[in-house]
Design a protein around this motif. Structure first.
Motif, mmCIF file in Angstrom:
data_model
loop_
_atom_site.group_PDB
_atom_site.id
_atom_site.type_symbol
_atom_site.label_atom_id
_atom_site.label_comp_id
_atom_site.label_asym_id
_atom_site.label_seq_id
_atom_site.Cartn_x
_atom_site.Cartn_y
_atom_site.Cartn_z
ATOM 1 N N LEU A 205 86.051 -91.222 -114.304
ATOM 2 C CA LEU A 205 85.179 -92.102 -115.079
ATOM 3 C C LEU A 205 83.907 -91.378 -115.490
ATOM 4 O O LEU A 205 83.439 -91.496 -116.631
ATOM 5 N N GLY A 206 83.328 -90.619 -114.578
ATOM 6 C CA GLY A 206 82.134 -89.858 -114.905
ATOM 7 C C GLY A 206 82.403 -88.802 -115.958
ATOM 8 O O GLY A 206 81.570 -88.549 -116.831
ATOM 9 N N ALA A 207 83.594 -88.213 -115.889
ATOM 10 C CA ALA A 207 83.948 -87.193 -116.875
ATOM 11 C C ALA A 207 84.177 -87.785 -118.261
ATOM 12 O O ALA A 207 84.180 -87.050 -119.252
ATOM 13 N N ARG A 208 84.342 -89.093 -118.332
ATOM 14 C CA ARG A 208 84.565 -89.768 -119.609
ATOM 15 C C ARG A 208 83.265 -90.290 -120.223
ATOM 16 O O ARG A 208 83.283 -91.059 -121.167
ATOM 17 N N GLY A 209 82.129 -89.897 -119.657
ATOM 18 C CA GLY A 209 80.854 -90.224 -120.283
ATOM 19 C C GLY A 209 80.093 -91.377 -119.669
ATOM 20 O O GLY A 209 78.957 -91.657 -120.078
ATOM 21 N N THR A 210 80.678 -92.088 -118.682
ATOM 22 C CA THR A 210 79.956 -93.167 -118.016
ATOM 23 C C THR A 210 78.992 -92.573 -116.994
ATOM 24 O O THR A 210 79.303 -91.573 -116.345
ATOM 25 N N ALA A 211 77.826 -93.187 -116.844
ATOM 26 C CA ALA A 211 76.848 -92.713 -115.867
ATOM 27 C C ALA A 211 77.354 -93.026 -114.459
ATOM 28 O O ALA A 211 77.397 -94.180 -114.045
ATOM 29 N N VAL A 212 77.772 -92.004 -113.743
ATOM 30 C CA VAL A 212 78.310 -92.152 -112.383
ATOM 31 C C VAL A 212 77.566 -91.195 -111.466
ATOM 32 O O VAL A 212 77.382 -90.015 -111.788
ATOM 33 N N ARG A 213 77.128 -91.720 -110.332
ATOM 34 C CA ARG A 213 76.510 -90.856 -109.325
ATOM 35 C C ARG A 213 77.075 -91.213 -107.966
ATOM 36 O O ARG A 213 77.205 -92.388 -107.633
ATOM 37 N N ARG A 214 77.421 -90.195 -107.198
ATOM 38 C CA ARG A 214 78.046 -90.413 -105.897
ATOM 39 C C ARG A 214 77.001 -90.516 -104.797
ATOM 40 O O ARG A 214 76.039 -89.738 -104.748
ATOM 41 N N PHE A 215 77.206 -91.473 -103.891
ATOM 42 C CA PHE A 215 76.357 -91.658 -102.719
ATOM 43 C C PHE A 215 77.251 -91.792 -101.490
ATOM 44 O O PHE A 215 78.240 -92.516 -101.515
ATOM 45 N N ARG A 216 76.875 -91.096 -100.426
ATOM 46 C CA ARG A 216 77.684 -91.143 -99.212
ATOM 47 C C ARG A 216 77.134 -92.185 -98.244
ATOM 48 O O ARG A 216 75.918 -92.260 -98.016
ATOM 49 N N TYR A 217 78.035 -92.951 -97.682
ATOM 50 C CA TYR A 217 77.677 -93.971 -96.690
ATOM 51 C C TYR A 217 76.896 -93.353 -95.539
ATOM 52 O O TYR A 217 75.888 -93.912 -95.075
ATOM 53 N N GLU A 218 77.335 -92.193 -95.089
ATOM 54 C CA GLU A 218 76.697 -91.551 -93.941
ATOM 55 C C GLU A 218 75.247 -91.186 -94.239
ATOM 56 O O GLU A 218 74.379 -91.241 -93.357
ATOM 57 N N GLU A 219 74.953 -90.800 -95.468
ATOM 58 C CA GLU A 219 73.576 -90.486 -95.843
ATOM 59 C C GLU A 219 72.736 -91.754 -95.952
ATOM 60 O O GLU A 219 71.540 -91.752 -95.612
ATOM 61 N N PHE A 220 73.356 -92.820 -96.415
ATOM 62 C CA PHE A 220 72.631 -94.089 -96.534
ATOM 63 C C PHE A 220 72.194 -94.605 -95.172
ATOM 64 O O PHE A 220 71.031 -94.982 -94.986
ATOM 65 N N VAL A 221 73.101 -94.637 -94.179
ATOM 66 C CA VAL A 221 72.732 -95.184 -92.866
ATOM 67 C C VAL A 221 71.777 -94.246 -92.132
ATOM 68 O O VAL A 221 71.005 -94.684 -91.272
#
Length: 317
Positions: A205-221
């Motif tokens: 989806l990100g490669a198709r031009g939609t704004a996508v950013r990955r976030f890891r659960y482990e970093e959030f907690v």
């Protein structure tokens, strides 16, 4: 007739990746309106009249009544069976290759328009600058990218596949059913396959031009403040200095979030929790998931596991 462009932060990924906790924390930020898993609105709420996150039946919730009035002139003017038929025709994982194209057919546009109207109405009712939909389904995100009235930002939430797989094996009662039903369960191997497929779809989806950013659960907690600020910036929110005061570190060093009631359409049972909630890692899988199953899940998920920075062994990230 179209609606005003509304900014939508879509929480994507496979279920049991911590998206409900993340959504609840983000919902405490000024300028944000959280709606839960809107993908289930048509069946669980309009047809089954399940409870809103505020505790009331959907039909008795003032918030959703006003959203329906603004979006459609009243929910009685919506045919949920028709929307569900559209869902069956266009919003399926097998349709993602077609949805990834530059164009779409009229059914995809009509289906996405139902969501655009709900989002815009919720933003108008609450005055929010960003509406959060935690539906997670990659196929829905692909449909929404074709809606001209939606400014779509996708927060792709990933978690160690072994933790996700273990969570899918647990028996969890659906509170909306008064204890009569349990949530879907998967075997570890099935969960690992779904983890790989869903997460790969968001990469495309990100490669198709939609704004996508990955976030890891482990970093959030580990750093709920830092991750919340990063997601808010990705969503285009300029937060005041006291925006994260609802996050407080206790004497034990664990951060607690003071959560208010929300109007979540559907989702994990945690959507009903209010008051102080611990924001801490759930690492139960490290001892509860048998070693042979941990190895199996890691082997199936290996290509993306490594790309996301997760070790193949059980050591901590």
């Amino acid at each position: 007739m179209g609606v005003a462009v509304v900014r939508v932060l879509f929480l994507g990924g496979l279920g049991r990746s911590g998206t409900t906790l993340l959504e609840r924390v983000l919902g405490c930020l000024p300028g944000v309106c959280t709606l839960g898993e809107v993908v289930h609105l048509w069946r669980r709420d309009l047809l089954d009249n399940e409870r809103c996150g505020c505790g009331r039946p959907f039909s008795a919730c003032d918030f959703w009544r006003e959203v329906g009035d603004r979006a459609f002139g009243g929910w009685h003017r919506v045919d949920p069976h028709h929307v569900l038929r559209l869902q069956d025709r266009v919003e399926r994982t097998r349709h993602i290759p077609k949805l990834a194209g530059r164009t779409c057919d009229n059914q995809v546009r009509e289906y996405a328009d139902q969501y655009a109207r709900v989002y815009a109405a919720a933003a108008a009712v609450t005055g929010a600058r960003v509406v959060i939909d935690s539906s997670k389904h990659a196929s829905l995100a692909y449909c929404l990218r074709h809606a001209p009235d939606i400014d779509l930002r996708v927060a792709h939430v990933v978690r160690d596949a072994r933790g996700v797989a273990y969570s899918w094996t647990k028996t969890v009662t659906r509170p909306e059913s008064d204890g009569r039903e349990t949530m879907t369960r998967y075997s570890p191997s099935r969960a690992a396959l779904l983890w790989s497929a869903h997460n790969a779809a968001f990469g495309l989806l990100g490669a198709r031009g939609t704004a996508v950013r990955r976030f890891r659960y482990e970093e959030f907690v580990a750093d709920p403040r830092g991750t919340s600020l990063a997601i808010a910036a990705f969503a285009g929110l300029d937060l005041p200095a006291d925006a994260l005061d609802f996050l407080a570190e206790g004497a034990d060093g664990v951060v607690h979030a003071d959560l208010p009631a929300t109007h979540s359409a559907a989702g994990n049972p945690m959507r009903f929790r209010t008051g102080p909630v611990e924001v801490r890692a759930d690492d139960t899988w490290r001892t509860a998931l048998p070693p042979n199953q941990r190895r199996l899940v890691a082997a199936i998920a290996a290509p993306l596991h490594g790309a996301y920075g997760y070790p193949i062994t059980g050591r901590r990230t």
